[in-house]
Design a protein around this motif. Structure first.
Motif, PDB file in Angstrom:
ATOM      1  N   LEU A   1       0.839  -1.201   0.000  1.00 49.91           N
ATOM      2  CA  LEU A   1       0.000   0.000   0.000  1.00 49.91           C
ATOM      3  C   LEU A   1       0.872   1.249   0.000  1.00 49.91           C
ATOM      4  O   LEU A   1       0.636   2.188  -0.782  1.00 49.91           O
ATOM      5  N   ILE A   2       1.887   1.294   0.871  1.00 48.81           N
ATOM      6  CA  ILE A   2       2.772   2.461   0.962  1.00 48.81           C
ATOM      7  C   ILE A   2       3.538   2.664  -0.339  1.00 48.81           C
ATOM      8  O   ILE A   2       3.668   3.790  -0.844  1.00 48.81           O
ATOM      9  N   ILE A   3       4.047   1.586  -0.922  1.00 51.00           N
ATOM     10  CA  ILE A   3       4.754   1.692  -2.207  1.00 51.00           C
ATOM     11  C   ILE A   3       3.807   2.219  -3.277  1.00 51.00           C
ATOM     12  O   ILE A   3       4.175   3.055  -4.108  1.00 51.00           O
ATOM     13  N   GLY A   4       2.567   1.736  -3.250  1.00 50.07           N
ATOM     14  CA  GLY A   4       1.580   2.204  -4.224  1.00 50.07           C
ATOM     15  C   GLY A   4       1.246   3.671  -4.054  1.00 50.07           C
ATOM     16  O   GLY A   4       1.063   4.400  -5.035  1.00 50.07           O
ATOM     17  N   LEU A   5       1.187   4.144  -2.799  1.00 48.03           N
ATOM     18  CA  LEU A   5       0.839   5.540  -2.518  1.00 48.03           C
ATOM     19  C   LEU A   5       1.970   6.507  -2.851  1.00 48.03           C
ATOM     20  O   LEU A   5       1.715   7.698  -3.046  1.00 48.03           O
ATOM     21  N   THR A   6       3.190   6.009  -2.906  1.00 45.32           N
ATOM     22  CA  THR A   6       4.337   6.900  -3.101  1.00 45.32           C
ATOM     23  C   THR A   6       4.987   6.719  -4.467  1.00 45.32           C
ATOM     24  O   THR A   6       4.638   7.396  -5.429  1.00 45.32           O
ATOM     25  N   VAL A   7       5.919   5.802  -4.562  1.00 50.03           N
ATOM     26  CA  VAL A   7       6.714   5.642  -5.785  1.00 50.03           C
ATOM     27  C   VAL A   7       5.846   5.364  -7.001  1.00 50.03           C
ATOM     28  O   VAL A   7       5.944   6.033  -8.038  1.00 50.03           O
ATOM     29  N   VAL A   8       4.954   4.368  -6.885  1.00 50.61           N
ATOM     30  CA  VAL A   8       4.142   3.972  -8.036  1.00 50.61           C
ATOM     31  C   VAL A   8       3.117   5.056  -8.385  1.00 50.61           C
ATOM     32  O   VAL A   8       2.905   5.372  -9.562  1.00 50.61           O
ATOM     33  N   ALA A   9       2.488   5.655  -7.371  1.00 47.20           N
ATOM     34  CA  ALA A   9       1.474   6.678  -7.627  1.00 47.20           C
ATOM     35  C   ALA A   9       2.065   7.898  -8.331  1.00 47.20           C
ATOM     36  O   ALA A   9       1.503   8.412  -9.302  1.00 47.20           O
ATOM     37  N   ILE A  10       3.201   8.363  -7.827  1.00 46.78           N
ATOM     38  CA  ILE A  10       3.845   9.529  -8.461  1.00 46.78           C
ATOM     39  C   ILE A  10       4.298   9.176  -9.869  1.00 46.78           C
ATOM     40  O   ILE A  10       4.126   9.951 -10.814  1.00 46.78           O
ATOM     41  N   GLY A  11       4.853   7.976 -10.024  1.00 50.15           N
ATOM     42  CA  GLY A  11       5.330   7.559 -11.338  1.00 50.15           C
ATOM     43  C   GLY A  11       4.219   7.464 -12.368  1.00 50.15           C
ATOM     44  O   GLY A  11       4.357   7.945 -13.496  1.00 50.15           O
ATOM     45  N   THR A  12       3.095   6.859 -11.979  1.00 49.28           N
ATOM     46  CA  THR A  12       1.997   6.711 -12.930  1.00 49.28           C
ATOM     47  C   THR A  12       1.244   8.024 -13.158  1.00 49.28           C
ATOM     48  O   THR A  12       0.422   8.112 -14.075  1.00 49.28           O
ATOM     49  N   SER A  13       1.518   9.038 -12.338  1.00 44.53           N
ATOM     50  CA  SER A  13       0.917  10.361 -12.551  1.00 44.53           C
ATOM     51  C   SER A  13       1.751  11.236 -13.490  1.00 44.53           C
ATOM     52  O   SER A  13       1.321  12.333 -13.856  1.00 44.53           O
TER      53      SER A  13
END
Length: 324
Positions: free
Chosen positions: A207-219
């Motif tokens: 969840l934390i990885i999704g909220l940070t690295v992955v979320a910013i990257g996919t944005s």
């Protein structure tokens, strides 16, 4: 560990490139097929920039990491408003003229509130996911009907001007759409593998990885399209991209992941992530509509949105550090 970091970096780079190709190709194809500019701007471009989130979250759920899917969707919504709108408005205040967007912003608030109903019992069941997808179908149906009936609107004008600068033949448009889609799938698989491996190595939740690295990257596709639009003074397209993307993330991305596999909702989502997403959505609505004044997100308001995003991200980092 090194391979996982390389996989995430490479996956994000290819993801951003392929998303750009996919959106451009899909928008040009839609124009060749005679879709109204307003429909292309609100649905094809706005939702198309969420293709990375859809791919990453779908694959995450399929591979048994639904927390990454939920974190990616909500984290991207937070990044879209706090990071992208905040950063763009800080350098160039955004004035909103579109009447369509004045209607879409309150709808985004309602969809965000409705998503709480799916979270409050501690999981997003398949029935919850079906409800989210049904809401998406209703919104798309409404958008298609309005797109065909709506007269002149600045969002449609912005979309037409944007398409005119990158006209391409139908054959080339279809080719780029298919190439972008294939590369989106491939890069998403690489990104998900790397992100899950990093989460395991550091002992943090997906969840934390999704909220940070992955979320910013996919944005990043939304950031790229927003910077391009604001340079052309197409302010309504900037906000339209974010509104369309956030609607798609909340309904389609979470809905698809939940249909694939039910999502256990971490308690932190209810007390930390969802409230932040709602607060930023309300702020964007108030700033964008303007009520008794022209809807405008000025530099001060942009700085507030960006500051909120930075504080939230620092909060996430501290929660990880404090839990180790």
């Amino acid at each position: 560990m090194l391979m996982a970091i390389i996989a995430v970096a490479l996956g994000l780079a290819v993801l951003v490139w392929s998303a750009d190709r996919f959106v451009d190709g899909a928008a040009a194809t839609s124009r060749h097929l005679g879709l109204p500019p307003l429909l292309i701007g609100m649905v094809i471009i706005g939702f198309g920039t969420s293709a990375p989130e859809l791919m990453v979250s779908g694959l995450s759920a399929w591979q048994g990491n639904p927390g990454l899917a939920l974190g990616n969707a909500y984290g991207s919504n937070i990044a879209n408003i706090g990071l992208i709108v905040g950063l763009v408005a800080l350098f160039s205040p955004l004035t909103m003229h579109s009447q369509v967007l004045r209607q879409e912003l309150p709808l985004l608030v309602l969809v965000t509130l409705a998503s709480l109903w799916c979270l409050q019992d501690g999981d997003v069941s398949r029935w919850d996911a079906v409800l989210l997808l049904a809401m998406l179908v209703a919104f798309l149906t409404y958008s298609v009907m309005r797109g065909r009936q709506q007269g002149s609107d600045t969002l449609a004008d912005n979309t037409t001007a944007n398409l005119d600068t990158q006209s391409m033949s139908l054959k080339r448009a279809v080719t780029w759409t298919l190439v972008g889609l294939v590369m989106l799938i491939a890069s998403s698989r690489l990104l998900v593998w790397g992100a899950v491996d990093i989460a395991s190595a550091f002992g943090v939740s997906d969840l934390i990885i999704g909220l940070t690295v992955v979320a910013i990257g996919t944005s990043l596709p939304e950031l790229a399209s927003s910077i391009s639009a604001v340079r052309k003074n197409e302010h309504d397209l900037v906000i339209g991209n974010v509104v369309g993307s956030n609607l798609f993330n909340t309904l389609a991305v979470v809905g698809l992941a939940g249909v694939i596999t039910p999502i256990d909702v971490d308690g932190a989502v209810l007390v930390r992530d969802w409230p932040v997403m709602l607060a930023l959505t309300l702020a964007l609505t108030v700033f964008g509509i303007g009520w008794k004044r022209q809807g405008r997100i000025n530099r001060v308001e942009g700085a507030l949105l960006l500051t909120a995003f930075i504080v939230y991200t620092a909060w996430l980092v501290m929660s990880v550090v404090g839990g180790r």
